[in-house]
Design a protein around this motif. Structure first.
Motif, mmCIF file in Angstrom:
data_model
loop_
_atom_site.group_PDB
_atom_site.id
_atom_site.type_symbol
_atom_site.label_atom_id
_atom_site.label_comp_id
_atom_site.label_asym_id
_atom_site.label_seq_id
_atom_site.Cartn_x
_atom_site.Cartn_y
_atom_site.Cartn_z
ATOM 1 N N TYR A 17 46.056 39.420 54.154
ATOM 2 C CA TYR A 17 44.715 38.993 53.781
ATOM 3 C C TYR A 17 44.365 39.355 52.341
ATOM 4 O O TYR A 17 43.810 38.543 51.596
ATOM 5 C CB TYR A 17 43.672 39.586 54.729
ATOM 6 C CG TYR A 17 42.262 39.240 54.330
ATOM 7 C CD1 TYR A 17 41.821 37.923 54.346
ATOM 8 C CD2 TYR A 17 41.369 40.224 53.910
ATOM 9 C CE1 TYR A 17 40.527 37.586 53.964
ATOM 10 C CE2 TYR A 17 40.078 39.902 53.521
ATOM 11 C CZ TYR A 17 39.664 38.585 53.548
ATOM 12 O OH TYR A 17 38.385 38.262 53.159
ATOM 13 N N LEU A 18 44.695 40.561 51.918
ATOM 14 C CA LEU A 18 44.364 40.976 50.563
ATOM 15 C C LEU A 18 45.135 40.148 49.533
ATOM 16 O O LEU A 18 44.586 39.758 48.498
ATOM 17 C CB LEU A 18 44.642 42.468 50.372
ATOM 18 C CG LEU A 18 43.769 43.413 51.211
ATOM 19 C CD1 LEU A 18 44.126 44.862 50.910
ATOM 20 C CD2 LEU A 18 42.283 43.166 50.957
ATOM 21 N N GLY A 19 46.394 39.867 49.841
ATOM 22 C CA GLY A 19 47.178 39.026 48.949
ATOM 23 C C GLY A 19 46.632 37.612 48.896
ATOM 24 O O GLY A 19 46.573 36.990 47.819
ATOM 25 N N TRP A 20 46.248 37.102 50.060
ATOM 26 C CA TRP A 20 45.634 35.766 50.117
ATOM 27 C C TRP A 20 44.365 35.734 49.282
ATOM 28 O O TRP A 20 44.129 34.775 48.530
ATOM 29 C CB TRP A 20 45.312 35.423 51.567
ATOM 30 C CG TRP A 20 44.672 34.085 51.769
ATOM 31 C CD1 TRP A 20 45.286 32.895 52.013
ATOM 32 C CD2 TRP A 20 43.253 33.802 51.753
ATOM 33 N NE1 TRP A 20 44.348 31.897 52.143
ATOM 34 C CE2 TRP A 20 43.111 32.412 51.989
ATOM 35 C CE3 TRP A 20 42.113 34.588 51.557
ATOM 36 C CZ2 TRP A 20 41.860 31.799 52.045
ATOM 37 C CZ3 TRP A 20 40.865 33.974 51.598
ATOM 38 C CH2 TRP A 20 40.747 32.593 51.843
ATOM 39 N N SER A 21 43.563 36.777 49.383
ATOM 40 C CA SER A 21 42.305 36.825 48.648
ATOM 41 C C SER A 21 42.532 36.769 47.147
ATOM 42 O O SER A 21 41.856 36.024 46.427
ATOM 43 C CB SER A 21 41.528 38.106 49.005
ATOM 44 O OG SER A 21 41.199 38.131 50.379
ATOM 45 N N SER A 22 43.484 37.567 46.658
ATOM 46 C CA SER A 22 43.727 37.611 45.218
ATOM 47 C C SER A 22 44.349 36.317 44.701
ATOM 48 O O SER A 22 44.159 35.953 43.538
ATOM 49 C CB SER A 22 44.622 38.799 44.863
ATOM 50 O OG SER A 22 45.886 38.673 45.491
ATOM 51 N N THR A 23 45.053 35.605 45.570
ATOM 52 C CA THR A 23 45.662 34.334 45.176
ATOM 53 C C THR A 23 44.666 33.181 45.251
ATOM 54 O O THR A 23 44.598 32.333 44.348
ATOM 55 C CB THR A 23 46.869 34.012 46.074
ATOM 56 O OG1 THR A 23 47.847 35.043 45.926
ATOM 57 C CG2 THR A 23 47.482 32.663 45.698
ATOM 58 N N MET A 24 43.881 33.144 46.331
ATOM 59 C CA MET A 24 43.003 32.001 46.566
ATOM 60 C C MET A 24 41.695 32.063 45.790
ATOM 61 O O MET A 24 41.137 31.016 45.426
ATOM 62 C CB MET A 24 42.703 31.873 48.063
ATOM 63 C CG MET A 24 43.845 31.318 48.881
ATOM 64 S SD MET A 24 44.328 29.647 48.352
ATOM 65 C CE MET A 24 42.817 28.728 48.661
ATOM 66 N N ALA A 25 41.200 33.260 45.536
ATOM 67 C CA ALA A 25 39.902 33.363 44.859
ATOM 68 C C ALA A 25 39.881 32.632 43.515
ATOM 69 O O ALA A 25 38.936 31.878 43.239
ATOM 70 C CB ALA A 25 39.496 34.821 44.697
ATOM 71 N N PRO A 26 40.903 32.806 42.655
ATOM 72 C CA PRO A 26 40.879 32.059 41.392
ATOM 73 C C PRO A 26 40.943 30.546 41.599
ATOM 74 O O PRO A 26 40.346 29.785 40.819
ATOM 75 C CB PRO A 26 42.123 32.575 40.655
ATOM 76 C CG PRO A 26 42.391 33.911 41.249
ATOM 77 C CD PRO A 26 42.017 33.772 42.694
ATOM 78 N N VAL A 27 41.638 30.095 42.637
ATOM 79 C CA VAL A 27 41.730 28.667 42.927
ATOM 80 C C VAL A 27 40.369 28.136 43.372
ATOM 81 O O VAL A 27 39.916 27.058 42.942
ATOM 82 C CB VAL A 27 42.786 28.401 44.011
ATOM 83 C CG1 VAL A 27 42.776 26.934 44.425
ATOM 84 C CG2 VAL A 27 44.167 28.805 43.509
ATOM 85 N N ILE A 28 39.714 28.887 44.234
ATOM 86 C CA ILE A 28 38.418 28.467 44.743
ATOM 87 C C ILE A 28 37.355 28.503 43.647
ATOM 88 O O ILE A 28 36.560 27.572 43.500
ATOM 89 C CB ILE A 28 38.004 29.349 45.934
ATOM 90 C CG1 ILE A 28 38.952 29.107 47.114
ATOM 91 C CG2 ILE A 28 36.555 29.086 46.345
ATOM 92 C CD1 ILE A 28 38.755 30.065 48.273
ATOM 93 N N MET A 29 37.347 29.576 42.876
ATOM 94 C CA MET A 29 36.335 29.712 41.829
ATOM 95 C C MET A 29 36.552 28.709 40.710
ATOM 96 O O MET A 29 35.593 28.113 40.197
ATOM 97 C CB MET A 29 36.356 31.131 41.259
ATOM 98 C CG MET A 29 35.346 31.359 40.135
ATOM 99 S SD MET A 29 33.624 31.002 40.596
ATOM 100 C CE MET A 29 33.338 32.324 41.777
ATOM 101 N N GLY A 30 37.803 28.499 40.305
ATOM 102 C CA GLY A 30 38.041 27.658 39.141
ATOM 103 C C GLY A 30 37.526 28.372 37.902
ATOM 104 O O GLY A 30 37.845 29.535 37.670
#
Length: 272
Positions: free
Chosen positions: A149-162
């Motif tokens: 989950y923590l790895g997913w968060s650090s990877t996906m957050a920049p994608v989601i935020m843009g």
């Protein structure tokens, strides 16, 4: 625990209409800090944390009740009754847009209009419908979330935020994800990304603004066009912005689009 405490409901400002703000996945009401205070200068603004998120009562998150977005819609209806009823202007980001949709279908008398930022009624491509992801994409995303989950968060957050020119926002979203209870986040992610509310869209009768970014990997332009076609009283507005969180990365542009929509429905402008 009463409703207002259970969902960490906060209220500021006075006057009509009442604006109610709902946040997206893995976030809390603080994500509205650049927008909500401007509306509170001239009207009443209510913010809350979705069940299982932010400062809500985590013990109130029920795997059965909240195993479908309808459970969150029932929470919203409960909150609206607790603050004195409607009709309100509901402003929902991402998954909260669909929560607003379902609540608006179930209790139309509580809503004057709705504003959706980055909404998606279905993330999975299906025939002529382009949601932006294949089912295997979503399954892979959820598997990664389950295993790390923590790895997913650090990877996906920049994608989601843009917002590549505002890297601090991606860091903020990463931190927000990481503060969310992992078990709740994993459950809510499946509820969010596997939901399909396309059939409900045509039942919402209030004026609704679909506000999209010109470049959003989570909710592509095709989704906004589907919603604009399907909503009985829908308006699509696309702003020039990269990412899924325009209320953070492009707040003035977002408020300008919101104000234009509200003015067209006899509401006061609140963002000069």
């Amino acid at each position: 625990m009463d409703t207002l405490k259970r969902f960490n409901v906060t209220s500021r400002g006075d006057g009509q209409p009442t604006y109610v703000f709902g946040h997206g996945f893995g976030c809390d009401q603080s994500m509205w800090r650049l927008v909500a205070p401007r509306y509170a200068e001239r009207a009443r603004v209510v913010c809350y944390d979705l069940a299982g998120n932010g400062q809500s009562d985590l013990a109130a998150y029920d795997l059965t009740r909240h195993g479908r977005l309808e459970g969150h819609a029932d929470d919203l209806i409960e909150i609206l009754h607790a603050i004195g009823g409607g009709p309100v202007v509901f402003v929902g980001h991402s998954v909260s847009a669909m929560i607003g949709l379902l609540a608006g279908v179930r209790a139309p008398e509580l809503f004057e209009s709705q504003i959706w930022l980055g909404p998606s009624p279905c993330y999975v491509n299906d025939g002529d419908y382009v949601g932006g992801f294949t089912r295997s994409d979503i399954d892979s995303l959820l598997d990664t979330l389950d295993s790390n989950y923590l790895g997913w968060s650090s990877t996906m957050a920049p994608v989601i935020m843009g917002a590549p020119d505002q890297p601090h926002l991606a860091t903020e979203l990463t931190n927000s994800f990481c503060r969310t209870d992992p078990d709740i986040a994993k459950h809510f992610a499946r509820v969010t990304f596997l939901s399909d509310n396309r059939a409900d869209v045509a039942q919402l009768q209030v004026p609704t603004l679909v506000l999209q970014c010109s470049d959003d990997l989570i909710a592509p332009r095709s989704v906004g066009e589907f919603l604009a076609r399907s909503l009985p009283r829908g308006t699509l507005r696309v702003i020039n912005n990269v990412g899924h969180c325009p209320h953070l990365s492009a707040p003035c542009e977002s408020m300008a689009a919101m104000d234009e929509f509200l003015a067209s429905h006899a509401e006061s402008r609140v963002c000069a």
